[in-house]
Design an enzyme around this catalytic site. Structure first.
Site, PDB file in Angstrom:
ATOM      1  N   VAL A  82     -52.064 -13.044  77.513  1.00 21.02           N
ATOM      2  CA  VAL A  82     -53.481 -12.889  77.863  1.00 21.02           C
ATOM      3  C   VAL A  82     -54.213 -14.201  77.603  1.00 21.02           C
ATOM      4  CG1 VAL A  82     -55.605 -11.619  77.374  1.00 21.02           C
ATOM      5  CG2 VAL A  82     -53.385 -10.429  77.286  1.00 21.02           C
ATOM      6  N   SER A  83     -54.924 -14.674  78.601  1.00 20.20           N
ATOM      7  CA  SER A  83     -55.697 -15.912  78.429  1.00 20.20           C
ATOM      8  C   SER A  83     -56.816 -15.988  79.472  1.00 20.20           C
ATOM      9  CB  SER A  83     -54.795 -17.142  78.580  1.00 20.20           C
ATOM     10  OG  SER A  83     -54.414 -17.338  79.934  1.00 20.20           O
ATOM     11  N   ARG A  91     -67.650 -14.797  81.179  1.00 16.69           N
ATOM     12  CA  ARG A  91     -67.994 -14.287  82.506  1.00 16.69           C
ATOM     13  C   ARG A  91     -67.443 -12.883  82.735  1.00 16.69           C
ATOM     14  NH1 ARG A  91     -67.148 -19.422  86.675  1.00 16.69           N
ATOM     15  NH2 ARG A  91     -67.977 -21.051  85.293  1.00 16.69           N
ATOM     16  N   GLU A 119     -56.038 -14.009  68.070  1.00 20.75           N
ATOM     17  CA  GLU A 119     -57.323 -13.956  67.364  1.00 20.75           C
ATOM     18  C   GLU A 119     -57.672 -12.482  67.152  1.00 20.75           C
ATOM     19  OE1 GLU A 119     -60.307 -17.197  68.414  1.00 20.75           O
ATOM     20  OE2 GLU A 119     -59.205 -17.003  70.299  1.00 20.75           O
ATOM     21  N   TYR A 123     -59.699  -7.970  70.018  1.00 20.65           N
ATOM     22  CA  TYR A 123     -59.217  -6.768  70.689  1.00 20.65           C
ATOM     23  C   TYR A 123     -59.770  -5.460  70.138  1.00 20.65           C
ATOM     24  CZ  TYR A 123     -56.150  -9.906  73.149  1.00 20.65           C
ATOM     25  OH  TYR A 123     -55.672 -10.914  73.955  1.00 20.65           O
ATOM     26  N   PHE A 412     -43.551 -10.662  71.345  1.00 21.27           N
ATOM     27  CA  PHE A 412     -43.235 -10.427  72.755  1.00 21.27           C
ATOM     28  C   PHE A 412     -44.287 -11.095  73.624  1.00 21.27           C
ATOM     29  CE2 PHE A 412     -45.280  -6.674  70.842  1.00 21.27           C
ATOM     30  CZ  PHE A 412     -46.467  -6.604  71.561  1.00 21.27           C
TER      31      PHE A 412
END
Length: 412
Positions: A82-83, A91, A119, A123, A412
């Protein structure tokens, strides 16, 4: 949001992965690592955010099967890669990718999503709760001894080439999965991740080494490790870097740790990721000289509250009504009656107008307690769970616990 979200195509993978590398500050990974991640990527479960021809966001998921309390192995989505590009922050891209991903997980019938967080603060707002922790040990083997159980000398240890004994190692690992929540049942191909050993990432250490523990010709354990040699004015002071240790019984386990702590020309054993209840802590003579440190590891998100809570067992009888808050996945909102014990469980919606709730909490707290590693009493003490019936927190906390602490043995 100005970017378009779309499923990853095979021809887009290089640009998509380069976007991920840049976001994590990686200049260039080894060819072996890139090839492995390309082979493991499930394009149909991966999302790219595109601003014209430029990829500006990434998110993926692996189809994992993860152990839950009671020994069941549950289909789940392992969220990964995820990035968001630094040029496109704030945005709504991350929220949009998480929204699409969780909708897809639900459509696939997977009750749980899991991830590891670069980080942790990110989440929680999407319903992920800290569900397991990992233990780091820096064992000063010049000052620390091991009290091993009888029979340790009867275990035969032998060196082996890691990739050549993969089936034997994986057989031992597979037998350990059901006994510890959070362990993934590795699918074919994932054993390559365990023996991935790019020379550029060894930081002066040896190539990966493997020792097998055998009894009566059967492999009953293994250790994967590397040795980083160091020399000072007082002589050798090398470090044994432990990647993984698994065994089918306490005697074989102790034999492997005794070996690791007794390698010539070393004075430190560094284990970066062990369960918080690792028995080795009870083998060492001086735990202070092992410098134990704990950090967060696996995060869990219940995508289908009813199905997830029914998939595990409970170590004490429980009959509790949960008032669940879940703004991001509103299909979970409402009251759920959980009835369970060591044999199984049922979890069904109940009428909020006619059934009083015993506990009020968000889906994030349910994710934290799901694998049995975080007590409900701890969350209640922090004000994150509200007790609406006296005694309900203590009863449910005992039931949600696990005999073995949850643990994720690899990323993972």
């Amino acid at each position: 949001m100005t970017a378009e979200l779309r499923e990853l195509g095979q021809s887009d993978w290089e640009q998509w992965y380069a976007t991920l590398e840049r976001a994590f500050g990686v200049l260039a990974e080894s060819r072996e690592k890139r090839e492995l991640w390309r082979d493991l990527t499930e394009c149909e479960r991966s999302i790219g955010a595109w601003d014209g021809d430029a990829c500006v966001g990434t998110a993926g998921a692996f189809s994992f099967r993860v152990s839950v309390p009671g020994g069941a192995v549950l289909d789940s989505a392992a969220v990964t890669m995820v990035s968001v590009a630094a040029t496109h922050r704030r945005r709504g891209l991350l929220t949009a990718m998480m929204r699409r991903q969780l909708d897809d997980v639900r459509a696939r019938g997977e009750a749980v999503a899991i991830l590891t967080a670069s980080e942790p603060a990110i989440y929680g707002r999407f319903g992920y709760g800290t569900a397991s922790y990992s233990l780091r040990l820096d064992i000063d083997t010049s000052r620390v001894g091991l009290a091993v159980p009888p029979g340790t000398d009867e275990v035969r240890l032998r060196y082996a080439v890691p990739v050549e004994v993969g089936p034997a190692r994986e057989a031992v690992y597979a037998r350990r999965v059901a006994g510890r929540p959070g362990m993934p049942a590795r699918r074919p191909g994932w054993e390559r991740l365990i023996t991935l050993d790019p020379p550029g990432e060894r930081d002066g250490a040896s190539p990966q080494q493997c020792v097998l523990a055998e009894r009566d010709g059967e492999v009953v354990g293994y250790a994967l490790f590397a040795v980083k040699p160091e020399w000072g004015v007082q002589g050798p002071s090398g470090t044994v870097r432990v990647q993984d240790v698994e065994a089918l019984d306490p005697v074989a386990y102790a034999a492997l740790w005794r070996f690791l702590c007794d390698i010539d020309l070393t004075s430190t054993v560094l284990a970066m990721n062990r369960p918080v209840d690792d028995p080795v802590v009870q083998l060492v003579s001086d735990v202070r000289r092992c410098d134990p440190r704990v950090r967060d590891a696996l995060y869990v998100r219940l995508v289908d509250v009813g199905a997830a809570l029914e998939a595990r067992t409970y170590q004490a009888p429980v009959d509790v009504v949960l008032d669940v808050e879940d703004a991001f996945c509103p299909w979970n909102e409402g009251r759920w009656r959980l009835v369970g014990d060591v044999k199984g469980a049922s979890c069904e919606r109940v009428d909020a107008g006619g059934t009083a709730a015993d506990l009020a909490l968000s889906v994030r707290e349910l994710g934290s307690v799901y694998l049995g590693g975080v007590p409900l009493t701890q969350l209640a003490g922090a004000g994150r769970v509200r007790e609406l019936r006296r005694g309900a927190v203590a009863e449910a906390s005992l039931a949600f616990g696990s005999a073995a602490a949850p643990w994720l043995p690899h990323s993972f």
